[in-house]
Enzyme design. Sequence first.
Site, PDB file in Angstrom:
ATOM      1  CE1 TYR A 187       8.267  70.419  20.623  1.00 38.49           C
ATOM      2  CE2 TYR A 187       9.541  70.651  22.650  1.00 38.49           C
ATOM      3  CZ  TYR A 187       9.010  69.850  21.647  1.00 38.49           C
ATOM      4  OH  TYR A 187       9.228  68.496  21.667  1.00 38.49           O
ATOM      5  CG  ASP A 282       5.775  75.401  28.539  1.00 39.55           C
ATOM      6  OD1 ASP A 282       6.564  75.138  29.458  1.00 39.55           O
ATOM      7  OD2 ASP A 282       5.787  74.797  27.446  1.00 39.55           O
ATOM      8  CE  LYS A 310      14.033  72.726  29.006  1.00 39.37           C
ATOM      9  NZ  LYS A 310      14.447  71.473  28.382  1.00 39.37           N
TER      10      LYS A 310
END
Length: 470
Positions: A187, A282, A310
Amino acid sequence: MAAAITGVGVTCPSKLSQTAVGRRQKRCASIIRMTLVEEKKKTYSLKKSEEAFNAAKELMPGGVNSPVRAFKSVGGQPIVFDSVKGSHMWDIDGNEYIDYVGSWGPAIIGHADDEVLAALSETMKKGTSFGAPCLLENVLAEMVISAVPSIEMVRFVNSGTEACMGVLRLARAYTGREKIIKFEGCYHGHADPFLVKAGSGVATLGLPDSPGVPKAATFETLTSPYNDISTVERLFEANKGQLAAVILEPVVGNAGFISPKPDFLNALRKITKENDTLLIFDEVMTGFRISYGGAQEYFRVTPDLTTLGKIIGGGLPVGAYGGRREIMEMVAPAGPMYQAGTLSGNPLAMTAGIHTLKRLKEKGSYEYLDKITGQLVKGILDAGKKAGHAISGGFISGMFGFFFQDGPVYDFEDAKKSDTAKFGRFYRAMLEEGVYFAPSQFEAGFMSLAHTSEDIEKTIAAAEKVFRTL
């Protein structure tokens, strides 16, 4: 005479004969423990959460602002939280949980860290957003560049999705090509080109890739099973000179926790170099989590471009993409590839990120994460197998996961063989025991420096109890 135990409703003798004291004290202690357990069972309620969620469904689609929060894949009542601190969370009904979600990763030093809060308080006195350069951007940029092997220049944005959107546009601008390869179950945010065989909430809810995404937006997105280099080789052969980039989570966290096979990442590095195609990691989840330099440092494979998020915001909204200087100088205003953001590099996110990374750089941080995460995963797997359940899992440093199947799990198709119904029952029962995992079989778990051995012991004890009831 008898002494009452406040709030429990149990009395114990306060005057005992010398010979009976040991036996009666043990018995009394046992009664108190049993009663406290029963009291906990009686008082566990999500009544306020239910009321709040029902109201939210009239205000927001599905009652949430991100799909997996709705608990659709695990059933039961979604929890509305009130506060967090360290490794624990409290909901609006007053229930306390040991937290292994960590706001989906960024709370790596613990929730509401005192030093981070103090720094944010001082920064807020100067303002929350300038919409102009601030010195804190330089400080965090230098920390990121010095830590992550692939990054020589960095651009801060506001989310992981935004970082992946920017890095894809950059890869296409730099190479002059349009096609990309992504991996099933990985994702990279909800931008149109990435919603093809995506993980995370798309996998959790069993949705199609997504209505509303034009075919033209995904026409240039090719897919391969994760850990399958032969399929990647066939895609390169069939699309010679047309591939701008290969993008992947170097350790999958959005289809559950899935590690790369030995040499998979090296093989990707080799084939992309041979074909003048950019390799993009990623690392929104893995960056600063599985090592200070991310997965690329851990596996010693350096991509051309990297996305982050994050942790570098320490719990505040943030994202970033970076890579080799010659590629990054394509980004406006240095170059012609346009990307912008009003709140990018805002002083609050930069401050939280700086103080989070400082803590992570302290000696022993990753050794501690590795130790306690290993204890947790081993304890859960042992408990599940002892109770007769098919279960498998793994971890790297402070990132982990487990599947309700024998394994091994190498890709998304393997992950989908898990017993998701059993996971849902396990999940709901663990909530009642005061343990909060991600509400999906297809999401990784996250440990923090604030977790203690006592947290791990309580979690394993709860798992042993729940496994016996499944």
